[in-house]
Design a protein around this motif. Sequence first.
Motif, PDB file in Angstrom:
ATOM      1  N   GLN A   3      28.474  63.773  36.679  1.00 22.13           N
ATOM      2  CA  GLN A   3      29.786  63.263  37.029  1.00 22.13           C
ATOM      3  C   GLN A   3      29.646  61.951  37.773  1.00 22.13           C
ATOM      4  O   GLN A   3      28.764  61.798  38.617  1.00 22.13           O
ATOM      5  CB  GLN A   3      30.553  64.261  37.897  1.00 22.13           C
ATOM      6  CG  GLN A   3      30.993  65.517  37.178  1.00 22.13           C
ATOM      7  CD  GLN A   3      31.851  66.411  38.045  1.00 22.13           C
ATOM      8  OE1 GLN A   3      31.536  66.632  39.216  1.00 22.13           O
ATOM      9  NE2 GLN A   3      32.922  66.921  37.479  1.00 22.13           N
ATOM     10  N   LEU A   4      30.515  61.006  37.461  1.00 24.32           N
ATOM     11  CA  LEU A   4      30.568  59.730  38.150  1.00 24.32           C
ATOM     12  C   LEU A   4      31.922  59.608  38.826  1.00 24.32           C
ATOM     13  O   LEU A   4      32.950  59.850  38.204  1.00 24.32           O
ATOM     14  CB  LEU A   4      30.377  58.562  37.175  1.00 24.32           C
ATOM     15  CG  LEU A   4      29.123  58.560  36.303  1.00 24.32           C
ATOM     16  CD1 LEU A   4      29.107  57.317  35.412  1.00 24.32           C
ATOM     17  CD2 LEU A   4      27.874  58.598  37.164  1.00 24.32           C
ATOM     18  N   VAL A   5      31.922  59.235  40.093  1.00 28.15           N
ATOM     19  CA  VAL A   5      33.150  59.109  40.859  1.00 28.15           C
ATOM     20  C   VAL A   5      33.210  57.729  41.489  1.00 28.15           C
ATOM     21  O   VAL A   5      32.328  57.364  42.269  1.00 28.15           O
ATOM     22  CB  VAL A   5      33.261  60.192  41.947  1.00 28.15           C
ATOM     23  CG1 VAL A   5      34.561  60.017  42.723  1.00 28.15           C
ATOM     24  CG2 VAL A   5      33.204  61.578  41.330  1.00 28.15           C
ATOM     25  N   GLU A   6      34.258  56.977  41.157  1.00 23.57           N
ATOM     26  CA  GLU A   6      34.446  55.640  41.701  1.00 23.57           C
ATOM     27  C   GLU A   6      35.315  55.695  42.956  1.00 23.57           C
ATOM     28  O   GLU A   6      36.157  56.577  43.110  1.00 23.57           O
ATOM     29  CB  GLU A   6      35.118  54.713  40.676  1.00 23.57           C
ATOM     30  CG  GLU A   6      34.382  54.580  39.355  1.00 23.57           C
ATOM     31  CD  GLU A   6      34.926  55.506  38.292  1.00 23.57           C
ATOM     32  OE1 GLU A   6      34.766  55.196  37.099  1.00 23.57           O
ATOM     33  OE2 GLU A   6      35.524  56.551  38.655  1.00 23.57           O
ATOM     34  N   SER A   7      35.129  54.711  43.813  1.00 15.98           N
ATOM     35  CA  SER A   7      35.953  54.565  44.998  1.00 15.98           C
ATOM     36  C   SER A   7      35.958  53.102  45.417  1.00 15.98           C
ATOM     37  O   SER A   7      35.136  52.312  44.958  1.00 15.98           O
ATOM     38  CB  SER A   7      35.459  55.452  46.144  1.00 15.98           C
ATOM     39  OG  SER A   7      34.154  55.078  46.545  1.00 15.98           O
ATOM     40  N   GLY A   8      36.879  52.750  46.295  1.00 14.85           N
ATOM     41  CA  GLY A   8      36.923  51.407  46.840  1.00 14.85           C
ATOM     42  C   GLY A   8      38.006  50.515  46.276  1.00 14.85           C
ATOM     43  O   GLY A   8      38.185  49.386  46.746  1.00 14.85           O
ATOM     44  N   GLY A   9      38.727  50.991  45.278  1.00 14.32           N
ATOM     45  CA  GLY A   9      39.804  50.192  44.727  1.00 14.32           C
ATOM     46  C   GLY A   9      40.982  50.114  45.672  1.00 14.32           C
ATOM     47  O   GLY A   9      41.049  50.816  46.679  1.00 14.32           O
ATOM     48  N   GLY A  10      41.918  49.249  45.343  1.00  9.88           N
ATOM     49  CA  GLY A  10      43.090  49.098  46.175  1.00  9.88           C
ATOM     50  C   GLY A  10      43.847  47.833  45.848  1.00  9.88           C
ATOM     51  O   GLY A  10      43.615  47.191  44.828  1.00  9.88           O
ATOM     52  N   LEU A  11      44.758  47.487  46.742  1.00 11.35           N
ATOM     53  CA  LEU A  11      45.588  46.298  46.602  1.00 11.35           C
ATOM     54  C   LEU A  11      45.055  45.195  47.503  1.00 11.35           C
ATOM     55  O   LEU A  11      44.830  45.411  48.695  1.00 11.35           O
ATOM     56  CB  LEU A  11      47.039  46.621  46.958  1.00 11.35           C
ATOM     57  CG  LEU A  11      48.031  45.460  46.971  1.00 11.35           C
ATOM     58  CD1 LEU A  11      48.171  44.866  45.573  1.00 11.35           C
ATOM     59  CD2 LEU A  11      49.379  45.931  47.498  1.00 11.35           C
ATOM     60  N   VAL A  12      44.866  44.023  46.933  1.00  9.85           N
ATOM     61  CA  VAL A  12      44.354  42.895  47.691  1.00  9.85           C
ATOM     62  C   VAL A  12      45.027  41.624  47.200  1.00  9.85           C
ATOM     63  O   VAL A  12      45.409  41.519  46.032  1.00  9.85           O
ATOM     64  CB  VAL A  12      42.816  42.792  47.549  1.00  9.85           C
ATOM     65  CG1 VAL A  12      42.422  42.502  46.105  1.00  9.85           C
ATOM     66  CG2 VAL A  12      42.243  41.747  48.486  1.00  9.85           C
ATOM     67  N   GLN A  13      45.203  40.667  48.092  1.00 13.37           N
ATOM     68  CA  GLN A  13      45.781  39.387  47.712  1.00 13.37           C
ATOM     69  C   GLN A  13      44.740  38.508  47.031  1.00 13.37           C
ATOM     70  O   GLN A  13      43.539  38.674  47.232  1.00 13.37           O
ATOM     71  CB  GLN A  13      46.342  38.665  48.936  1.00 13.37           C
ATOM     72  CG  GLN A  13      47.544  39.346  49.559  1.00 13.37           C
ATOM     73  CD  GLN A  13      48.162  38.547  50.689  1.00 13.37           C
ATOM     74  OE1 GLN A  13      47.604  37.535  51.128  1.00 13.37           O
ATOM     75  NE2 GLN A  13      49.310  38.977  51.159  1.00 13.37           N
ATOM     76  N   PRO A  87      44.438  37.391  40.146  1.00 12.21           N
ATOM     77  CA  PRO A  87      45.364  38.356  39.546  1.00 12.21           C
ATOM     78  C   PRO A  87      44.871  38.912  38.213  1.00 12.21           C
ATOM     79  O   PRO A  87      45.136  40.082  37.907  1.00 12.21           O
ATOM     80  CB  PRO A  87      46.645  37.536  39.365  1.00 12.21           C
ATOM     81  CG  PRO A  87      46.603  36.539  40.464  1.00 12.21           C
ATOM     82  CD  PRO A  87      45.142  36.168  40.574  1.00 12.21           C
ATOM     83  N   GLU A  88      44.164  38.121  37.441  1.00 16.19           N
ATOM     84  CA  GLU A  88      43.649  38.590  36.164  1.00 16.19           C
ATOM     85  C   GLU A  88      42.541  39.628  36.308  1.00 16.19           C
ATOM     86  O   GLU A  88      42.120  40.229  35.308  1.00 16.19           O
ATOM     87  CB  GLU A  88      43.163  37.422  35.300  1.00 16.19           C
ATOM     88  CG  GLU A  88      42.232  36.466  36.020  1.00 16.19           C
ATOM     89  CD  GLU A  88      42.957  35.253  36.568  1.00 16.19           C
ATOM     90  OE1 GLU A  88      42.428  34.130  36.435  1.00 16.19           O
ATOM     91  OE2 GLU A  88      44.055  35.426  37.128  1.00 16.19           O
ATOM     92  N   ASP A  89      42.058  39.847  37.529  1.00 10.98           N
ATOM     93  CA  ASP A  89      41.090  40.910  37.777  1.00 10.98           C
ATOM     94  C   ASP A  89      41.759  42.277  37.891  1.00 10.98           C
ATOM     95  O   ASP A  89      41.063  43.295  37.959  1.00 10.98           O
ATOM     96  CB  ASP A  89      40.296  40.634  39.058  1.00 10.98           C
ATOM     97  CG  ASP A  89      39.427  39.398  38.949  1.00 10.98           C
ATOM     98  OD1 ASP A  89      38.810  39.191  37.886  1.00 10.98           O
ATOM     99  OD2 ASP A  89      39.355  38.641  39.941  1.00 10.98           O
ATOM    100  N   THR A  90      43.081  42.307  37.939  1.00 10.74           N
ATOM    101  CA  THR A  90      43.813  43.559  38.050  1.00 10.74           C
ATOM    102  C   THR A  90      43.513  44.453  36.852  1.00 10.74           C
ATOM    103  O   THR A  90      43.699  44.054  35.703  1.00 10.74           O
ATOM    104  CB  THR A  90      45.321  43.303  38.142  1.00 10.74           C
ATOM    105  OG1 THR A  90      45.614  42.590  39.343  1.00 10.74           O
ATOM    106  CG2 THR A  90      46.095  44.614  38.142  1.00 10.74           C
ATOM    107  N   ALA A  91      43.041  45.653  37.127  1.00 11.35           N
ATOM    108  CA  ALA A  91      42.655  46.582  36.068  1.00 11.35           C
ATOM    109  C   ALA A  91      42.193  47.889  36.696  1.00 11.35           C
ATOM    110  O   ALA A  91      42.002  47.981  37.911  1.00 11.35           O
ATOM    111  CB  ALA A  91      41.532  46.000  35.207  1.00 11.35           C
ATOM    112  N   SER A 120      47.281  40.739  43.916  1.00  9.71           N
ATOM    113  CA  SER A 120      48.596  40.120  43.937  1.00  9.71           C
ATOM    114  C   SER A 120      48.482  38.611  44.051  1.00  9.71           C
ATOM    115  O   SER A 120      47.490  38.076  44.571  1.00  9.71           O
ATOM    116  CB  SER A 120      49.430  40.673  45.092  1.00  9.71           C
ATOM    117  OG  SER A 120      48.854  40.343  46.347  1.00  9.71           O
ATOM    118  N   SER A 121      49.514  37.915  43.575  1.00 10.40           N
ATOM    119  CA  SER A 121      49.544  36.463  43.628  1.00 10.40           C
ATOM    120  C   SER A 121      49.961  35.956  44.993  1.00 10.40           C
ATOM    121  O   SER A 121      49.697  34.818  45.354  1.00 10.40           O
ATOM    122  CB  SER A 121      50.497  35.905  42.573  1.00 10.40           C
ATOM    123  OG  SER A 121      50.128  36.303  41.278  1.00 10.40           O
TER     124      SER A 121
END
Length: 121
Positions: A3-13, A87-91, A120-121
């Motif tokens: 199993q692989l579990v990702e973490s650390g994502g979120g909202l950033v300017q 912003p194009e890194d949003t995914a 975000s822009s």
Amino acid sequence: QAQLVESGGGLVQAGGSLRLSCAASGSIFSINDMGWWRQGTGKLRDLVAVISSDGSTNYADSVKGRVTISRDNAKNMIYLQMNNLKPEDTAVYYCYAALAHYSDSRLSDSWGQGTQVTVSS
């Protein structure tokens, strides 16, 4: 089954930084290549970065100079340090590993569930 579990994502300017982590668990004997893929809304899943067992790396042109992939073999983890985010890194970012289990020496593919990164822009 690994199993692989990702973490650390979120909202950033835009211009900010994030560090993603991926932890592999299970009856893993060895891990060969590991990498990060991403998929934006309505888009195909694209390779972001890959790191081989010998430490060699490869990056997508769109992120070169802004991201660094690394791995900790003792902990069965990889990381993706992302700087100067756009912003194009949003995914949704997915962790990938080619690994062998104790019960089977052949390499097999394993994928995480993904972690959302929103810039975000």
